[in-house]
Design a protein around this motif. Sequence first.
Motif: not given
Length: 191
Positions: A7-8, A11-14
């Motif tokens: 993740r970043w 919290g973004d997992t793209n």
Amino acid sequence: TGYHFVRWNDGDTNATRTISVSGNANYIATFAINPYTVTVSANDNTMGTAIGGGTYNYGTIISITAIANTGYHFVQWNDGNTDNPRNIVVTEDITYTAEFAANTYTVSTKVNDDAMGSVSGAGPYLYTAEATLTATANPFYRFVQWSDGITDNPRVVMVEKDSLFTAEFEIETFNVVAASGEPDRGRVKVI
């Protein structure tokens, strides 16, 4: 290689994302090590087992071991490697199969006196094979027993180790009865 994106920091997992720039920003990517499954097995569970399988992190050095059951021996792993135990570096999901084979044992035979008879059935046999031993007496002799006291002839033995079987023969004995047809005239004597 051997790691994956998690993740970043926001919290973004793209792994690939589009952002709108509106000011200074800091993006931190978090990565983790890949776990891989090492499966170990035997080509025949009656012959042996293999241990050391499980889930391990990329780059871990593990040991796998093939353990042969009584009467069998380890031959090789399915990839041709003959090391046992064997150290491997985990880099992917993989299966190792331990290949086992039956031991070969020698059944030897002899006789207590070659002039009295002979024995057949000696030779190399695989573990748990059945060997048929046959004692054949020469004329005027007879088979008595095997050196372990067994009187079966032919005899079937299950091969579990190198073995020696001795056939014991003895000379035939005969009862000779002599009698005179006319006892008043004389007697018969056997010399």
